[in-house]
Design a protein around this motif. Structure first.
Motif, mmCIF file in Angstrom:
data_model
loop_
_atom_site.group_PDB
_atom_site.id
_atom_site.type_symbol
_atom_site.label_atom_id
_atom_site.label_comp_id
_atom_site.label_asym_id
_atom_site.label_seq_id
_atom_site.Cartn_x
_atom_site.Cartn_y
_atom_site.Cartn_z
ATOM 1 N N LYS A 139 0.832 -1.205 0.000
ATOM 2 C CA LYS A 139 0.000 0.000 0.000
ATOM 3 C C LYS A 139 0.867 1.257 0.000
ATOM 4 O O LYS A 139 0.535 2.251 -0.666
ATOM 5 C CB LYS A 139 -0.905 -0.005 1.225
ATOM 6 C CG LYS A 139 -1.974 -1.085 1.185
ATOM 7 C CD LYS A 139 -2.829 -1.049 2.445
ATOM 8 C CE LYS A 139 -3.897 -2.130 2.411
ATOM 9 N NZ LYS A 139 -4.725 -2.120 3.653
ATOM 10 N N LYS A 182 0.957 4.222 -2.825
ATOM 11 C CA LYS A 182 0.732 5.624 -2.448
ATOM 12 C C LYS A 182 1.859 6.503 -2.962
ATOM 13 O O LYS A 182 1.614 7.606 -3.489
ATOM 14 C CB LYS A 182 0.622 5.729 -0.934
ATOM 15 C CG LYS A 182 0.265 7.103 -0.422
ATOM 16 C CD LYS A 182 0.093 7.100 1.081
ATOM 17 C CE LYS A 182 -0.285 8.470 1.586
ATOM 18 N NZ LYS A 182 -0.466 8.501 3.067
ATOM 19 N N ARG A 213 1.510 6.884 -6.808
ATOM 20 C CA ARG A 213 0.475 7.827 -7.155
ATOM 21 C C ARG A 213 0.918 9.264 -6.929
ATOM 22 O O ARG A 213 0.637 10.173 -7.706
ATOM 23 C CB ARG A 213 -0.788 7.536 -6.360
ATOM 24 C CG ARG A 213 -1.479 6.219 -6.759
ATOM 25 C CD ARG A 213 -2.637 5.940 -5.857
ATOM 26 N NE ARG A 213 -3.289 4.676 -6.203
ATOM 27 C CZ ARG A 213 -4.282 4.141 -5.499
ATOM 28 N NH1 ARG A 213 -4.736 4.761 -4.403
ATOM 29 N NH2 ARG A 213 -4.802 2.994 -5.896
ATOM 30 N N SER A 214 1.631 9.481 -5.830
ATOM 31 C CA SER A 214 2.122 10.827 -5.535
ATOM 32 C C SER A 214 3.120 11.264 -6.603
ATOM 33 O O SER A 214 3.108 12.431 -7.048
ATOM 34 C CB SER A 214 2.773 10.861 -4.144
ATOM 35 O OG SER A 214 1.831 10.491 -3.140
#
Length: 315
Positions: A303, A307, A310-311
């Motif tokens: 996860k 994250k 995506r950032s």
């Protein structure tokens, strides 16, 4: 040419299976020739009280079937009246080039019939036994003895269709003097004829030897000091490994598992075994919990990586 009774007929498992297989896959009734030898077996129950005549009469003869020729049909070497056809028999024997085995008899396979020799099979066996040129010597006989082909084996299939397809067979010896068939038992040998005498009367009555688990050295030998030192090191290593699993069990205590102390010592060993199983169960639970934590940590790391990815894409 003598007329001596056979004690039994021996045949190896693969030979019998091959013979039954040829009969099973044939389109109808079959016949063929049996090859092998007859051996004189010295009696093992020797006694000074028995007279010489009784001892000689009890000397068994064992016929061993080592091979066969299946014609694939009937009347292959005889006519409809049961008389042996010499040219047909010669042609059938022409495919057998082994000079170390003799023609000891023949066999017949019939489907859905009773396992009783017919009149024709009786006539064929009688005609075959009368051939003096087919007689063969008995092996290991104290007196030179010749026998005629006198073995007859009859194969049959069940009358009704069965889930498990079985075959039956019976062996007979044709007695020339009495002009009759005599039933003979069949011994299926799966370890080879050469070892049959060693295992025929084997009885495992030997007691279990004592276990010498303690490693001792002899002070009289100085040349084996290095070897004794190596043995002591190996024993100490085994003891350390054993101490990791067992509490208070010494290598030397293993000798108590055999002997008069075995009954009293068994309870202690069983209690130790239960403790070891408890430790193994606790260890398995710890491994299960640690595997669950590892899986949870891997999901958390995945996860975080998503994250971070995506950032980075938004920037």
């Amino acid at each position: 040419m003598g007329d001596h009774p056979l004690q039994k007929i021996a045949i190896s498992g693969p030979t019998l299976a091959s013979l039954i297989q040829r009969f099973s896959f044939s389109s109808g009734a079959v016949d063929g020739l049996l090859f092998g030898h007859v051996t004189h077996i010295a009696p093992s129950n020797l006694s000074d009280d028995l007279p010489s005549s009784t001892a000689s009469d009890s000397s068994p003869l064992v016929a061993t079937i080592t091979g066969f020729i299946c014609s694939g049909t009937v009347n292959s070497f005889y006519d409809s009246a049961g008389r042996v056809d010499a040219p047909a028999l010669t042609r059938l024997l022409g495919s057998d080039s082994d000079e170390h085995r003799s023609l000891i008899g023949w066999f017949s396979g019939r489907r859905r019939t009773h396992l009783r020799p017919s009149l024709r099979e009786f006539s064929v066996t009688a005609s075959l036994s009368s051939k003096t040129d087919l007689s063969f010597p008995v092996r290991n006989a104290p007196i030179a003895t010749n026998l005629a082909p006198c073995v007859f084996v009859l194969f049959g299939s069940p009358f009704q269709d069965q889930t498990i397809h079985t075959h039956e067979y019976r062996a007979h010896q044709f007695r020339i003097l009495g002009q009759s068939f005599e039933p003979v038992s069949i011994d299926i040998v799966n370890i080879g004829p050469a070892f049959r005498g060693h295992y025929g009367s084997f009885s495992p009555n030997s007691p279990l030897p004592l276990m010498h688990c303690e490693m001792r050295t002899s002070p009289m030998s100085e040349d084996r000091d290095d070897e004794s030192l190596g043995q002591r090191k190996r024993v100490s290593k085994i003891q350390r490994e054993l101490d990791m699993c067992a509490e208070g069990l010494e290598v030397g205590d293993l000798s108590r598992l055999v002997g008069s102390q075995a009954v009293n010592y068994t309870a202690g060993v069983e209690d130790l075994y239960e403790k070891m199983l408890t430790k193994i169960e606790n260890l398995a639970r710890l491994v299960e919990k640690s595997s669950a934590k590892v899986l949870e940590q891997e999901n958390h790391n995945r996860k975080l990586r998503l994250k971070v990815a995506r950032s980075a894409g938004l920037e």
